[in-house]
Design a protein around this motif. Structure first.
Motif, PDB file in Angstrom:
ATOM      1  N   GLN A 110      31.442   0.034  14.701  1.00  0.00           N
ATOM      2  CA  GLN A 110      32.329   0.427  13.606  1.00  0.00           C
ATOM      3  C   GLN A 110      32.586  -0.725  12.647  1.00  0.00           C
ATOM      4  N   GLN A 111      32.691  -1.945  13.204  1.00  0.00           N
ATOM      5  CA  GLN A 111      32.902  -3.097  12.338  1.00  0.00           C
ATOM      6  C   GLN A 111      31.682  -3.377  11.472  1.00  0.00           C
ATOM      7  N   LEU A 112      30.506  -3.148  12.035  1.00  0.00           N
ATOM      8  CA  LEU A 112      29.300  -3.372  11.245  1.00  0.00           C
ATOM      9  C   LEU A 112      29.093  -2.302  10.191  1.00  0.00           C
ATOM     10  N   MET A 113      29.606  -1.111  10.431  1.00  0.00           N
ATOM     11  CA  MET A 113      29.492  -0.066   9.418  1.00  0.00           C
ATOM     12  C   MET A 113      30.208  -0.436   8.133  1.00  0.00           C
ATOM     13  N   GLU A 114      31.218  -1.319   8.246  1.00  0.00           N
ATOM     14  CA  GLU A 114      31.936  -1.755   7.060  1.00  0.00           C
ATOM     15  C   GLU A 114      31.082  -2.635   6.160  1.00  0.00           C
ATOM     16  N   LEU A 115      29.981  -3.220   6.759  1.00  0.00           N
ATOM     17  CA  LEU A 115      29.094  -4.062   5.954  1.00  0.00           C
ATOM     18  C   LEU A 115      28.100  -3.266   5.132  1.00  0.00           C
ATOM     19  N   MET A 116      28.057  -1.949   5.326  1.00  0.00           N
ATOM     20  CA  MET A 116      27.175  -1.109   4.527  1.00  0.00           C
ATOM     21  C   MET A 116      27.590  -1.198   3.061  1.00  0.00           C
ATOM     22  N   PRO A 117      26.629  -1.016   2.155  1.00  0.00           N
ATOM     23  CA  PRO A 117      26.963  -1.067   0.721  1.00  0.00           C
ATOM     24  C   PRO A 117      28.081  -0.079   0.389  1.00  0.00           C
ATOM     25  N   SER A 118      29.030  -0.563  -0.429  1.00  0.00           N
ATOM     26  CA  SER A 118      30.201   0.269  -0.776  1.00  0.00           C
ATOM     27  C   SER A 118      29.883   1.317  -1.828  1.00  0.00           C
ATOM     28  N   GLU A 119      28.889   1.030  -2.648  1.00  0.00           N
ATOM     29  CA  GLU A 119      28.549   1.990  -3.696  1.00  0.00           C
ATOM     30  C   GLU A 119      27.736   3.114  -3.084  1.00  0.00           C
ATOM     31  N   LYS A 120      28.323   4.222  -2.880  1.00  0.00           N
ATOM     32  CA  LYS A 120      27.632   5.355  -2.283  1.00  0.00           C
ATOM     33  C   LYS A 120      26.553   5.901  -3.206  1.00  0.00           C
ATOM     34  N   GLN A 121      26.749   5.723  -4.536  1.00  0.00           N
ATOM     35  CA  GLN A 121      25.735   6.216  -5.469  1.00  0.00           C
ATOM     36  C   GLN A 121      24.437   5.426  -5.295  1.00  0.00           C
ATOM     37  N   ASN A 122      24.558   4.120  -5.121  1.00  0.00           N
ATOM     38  CA  ASN A 122      23.358   3.306  -4.914  1.00  0.00           C
ATOM     39  C   ASN A 122      22.653   3.682  -3.617  1.00  0.00           C
ATOM     40  N   VAL A 123      23.457   3.943  -2.583  1.00  0.00           N
ATOM     41  CA  VAL A 123      22.859   4.327  -1.295  1.00  0.00           C
ATOM     42  C   VAL A 123      22.176   5.676  -1.428  1.00  0.00           C
ATOM     43  N   THR A 139      19.892  -2.743  -1.817  1.00  0.00           N
ATOM     44  CA  THR A 139      20.609  -1.738  -1.037  1.00  0.00           C
ATOM     45  C   THR A 139      19.824  -1.380   0.230  1.00  0.00           C
ATOM     46  N   MET A 140      18.516  -1.228   0.097  1.00  0.00           N
ATOM     47  CA  MET A 140      17.691  -0.905   1.267  1.00  0.00           C
ATOM     48  C   MET A 140      17.718  -2.035   2.281  1.00  0.00           C
ATOM     49  N   GLU A 141      17.711  -3.299   1.809  1.00  0.00           N
ATOM     50  CA  GLU A 141      17.747  -4.434   2.734  1.00  0.00           C
ATOM     51  C   GLU A 141      19.060  -4.466   3.494  1.00  0.00           C
ATOM     52  N   LYS A 142      20.189  -4.236   2.782  1.00  0.00           N
ATOM     53  CA  LYS A 142      21.486  -4.240   3.445  1.00  0.00           C
ATOM     54  C   LYS A 142      21.578  -3.110   4.471  1.00  0.00           C
ATOM     55  N   CYS A 143      21.129  -1.939   4.093  1.00  0.00           N
ATOM     56  CA  CYS A 143      21.159  -0.806   5.023  1.00  0.00           C
ATOM     57  C   CYS A 143      20.283  -1.063   6.246  1.00  0.00           C
ATOM     58  N   LEU A 144      19.114  -1.610   6.007  1.00  0.00           N
ATOM     59  CA  LEU A 144      18.196  -1.891   7.110  1.00  0.00           C
ATOM     60  C   LEU A 144      18.769  -2.938   8.047  1.00  0.00           C
ATOM     61  N   LEU A 145      19.358  -4.004   7.484  1.00  0.00           N
ATOM     62  CA  LEU A 145      19.942  -5.052   8.303  1.00  0.00           C
ATOM     63  C   LEU A 145      21.132  -4.521   9.105  1.00  0.00           C
ATOM     64  N   SER A 146      21.975  -3.692   8.464  1.00  0.00           N
ATOM     65  CA  SER A 146      23.126  -3.132   9.169  1.00  0.00           C
ATOM     66  C   SER A 146      22.678  -2.210  10.298  1.00  0.00           C
ATOM     67  N   ALA A 147      21.672  -1.378  10.029  1.00  0.00           N
ATOM     68  CA  ALA A 147      21.174  -0.477  11.071  1.00  0.00           C
ATOM     69  C   ALA A 147      20.568  -1.252  12.236  1.00  0.00           C
ATOM     70  N   GLN A 148      19.895  -2.341  11.915  1.00  0.00           N
ATOM     71  CA  GLN A 148      19.294  -3.149  12.970  1.00  0.00           C
ATOM     72  C   GLN A 148      20.371  -3.808  13.831  1.00  0.00           C
ATOM     73  N   CYS A 149      21.425  -4.315  13.199  1.00  0.00           N
ATOM     74  CA  CYS A 149      22.517  -4.914  13.961  1.00  0.00           C
ATOM     75  C   CYS A 149      23.243  -3.878  14.799  1.00  0.00           C
ATOM     76  N   ILE A 150      23.475  -2.678  14.235  1.00  0.00           N
ATOM     77  CA  ILE A 150      24.138  -1.613  14.992  1.00  0.00           C
ATOM     78  C   ILE A 150      23.298  -1.211  16.204  1.00  0.00           C
ATOM     79  N   LYS A 151      21.990  -1.197  16.023  1.00  0.00           N
ATOM     80  CA  LYS A 151      21.104  -0.852  17.139  1.00  0.00           C
ATOM     81  C   LYS A 151      21.174  -1.906  18.236  1.00  0.00           C
TER      82      LYS A 151
END
Length: 370
Positions: free
Chosen positions: A150-163, A117-129
């Motif tokens: 906005q399109q890249l935000m959709e790649l964030m993990p869907s499980e909000k509990q994990n995030v 989850t941390m890797e996906k979030c980090l990669l998405s944040a880096q792409c958004i930046k």
């Protein structure tokens, strides 16, 4: 009166030397010597006045103030950038360590989920930046691959509990990772502290920044001292070379004078030597001639030759006397002129005829007697 003037001269000389030293200290980067300042006093005064408005690097006071403010602002922005960059590098290192552990040992599922989850979030944040243009770029430029944040935000993990669970556990895990790195840095700085307890390491970590700051200042001070020593060494080297050149010139003049004086004595001694050698050779030649004469002539032959020489010398003297007498007679006859010359020739002719007739008469008488 003379003592007072001498005191004034010494005091002014001391002030001048102090001014020279002040100017040299104010401009250490300039390639000037104290001799240059002594030969150009107006230039020395100009540098002394200029030293009140600029620093050793040649910057004016307002420019130096603006430069310090810009440096402080740059350091502040650099600290913020280093903070975010260090956090980003730390998260990447945590992900890499997890991948390494996963290949070498079994990892708990919740821990794997945390790092994924941390890797996906980090990669998405880096792409958004990367897709988020800054204030210095053109807002109308086309986006990368036609994507938007906005399109890249959709790649964030869907499980909000994990995030949410990842965000709650991230400070603790990041603290462990940073603490481990700090302990590694502490062990690298002082290897003997590696075996100490965590509490003692934490206490020493609190003072590590101050110690590194002190060592950095000490290093900078040593660099500044080294630079000053280098400048001083260059000046001393130039002074030494100039003095060495003067000494070499003086030595050359002394050698030349000594050589000229010695050359005269040496030539006189050589002349005396050759004169003595020539005299010795002449004496040897005379000796050889005497030896040759002694080997060639016996005492009897030498005495006979001596008698013959005496007789020849006496005959030579008699001939010379007769010659002188005849020359005197001829000189007296030449006084008579050309008529006497004709008579002398006629006399010679008649004398020859008489001699011929006497010879013929003798021959005839000798033939008749037979």
């Amino acid at each position: 009166m003379s003592a007072g003037s001498e005191t004034t001269h010494i005091s002014s000389l001391g002030k001048c030397d102090g001014l020279h030293q002040q100017v040299l200290a104010s401009f250490p980067l300039c390639d000037i010597t104290e001799e240059d300042l002594t030969q150009n006093p107006q230039f020395c005064k100009l540098l002394a006045t200029l030293a009140q408005h600029v620093d050793q690097a040649g910057l004016t006071v307002p420019l130096k103030t603006d430069l310090e403010k810009a440096e402080q602002k740059l350091q502040s922005q650099r600290r913020h950038w280093l903070c975010s960059e260090s956090l980003h590098k730390g998260l990447q290192e945590m992900i890499q360590d997890h991948c390494i552990r996963k290949h070498h040992a079994t990892v708990a599922p919740d821990q794997s989920m945390f790092y994924e989850t941390m890797e996906k979030c980090l990669l998405s944040a880096q792409c958004i930046k990367q897709l988020d243009p800054s204030s210095s770029t053109n807002q109308d430029q086309p986006s990368i691959l036609g994507l938007n944040p906005q399109q890249l935000m959709e790649l964030m993990p869907s499980e909000k509990q994990n995030v949410q669970r990842m965000k709650q556990g991230l400070p603790r895990e990041l603290e462990k990772h940073l603490k481990k790195k700090c302990f590694g840095l502490l062990s690298y700085y002082q290897p003997e502290w590696e075996s100490e307890s965590d509490g003692l390491k934490n206490a020493k970590l609190a003072h590590l920044s101050a110690q590194l700051g002190k060592e950095k200042k000490r290093t900078q001070s040593l660099k500044e001292t080294c630079r000053e020593n280098m400048v001083l060494l260059q000046r001393q080297t130039q002074l030494y070379l100039s003095e060495l050149i003067k000494c070499v010139q003086l030595l050359q003049s002394l050698i030349l004078d000594h050589r000229l004086r010695i050359q005269t004595d040496l030539d006189r001694k050589k002349l005396d030597y050759f004169e003595g050698k020539c005299e010795l050779v002449l004496q040897k030649i005379k000796t050889e001639m005497v030896e040759i004469q002694l080997d060639t002539y016996t005492p009897d032959s030498i005495s006979a030759h001596r008698k013959m020489r005496e007789k020849l010398d006496s005959e030579l003297k008699a001939c010379q006397a007769e010659k002188q007498t005849i020359e005197l007679k001829l000189a007296s006859f030449e006084i008579l002129g050309k008529e006497f010359e004709t008579l002398a020739e006629e006399y010679c002719r008649l004398r020859q005829e008489i001699e011929m007739k006497d010879w013929a008469l003798k021959e005839f008488t000798h033939y008749k007697d037979k």
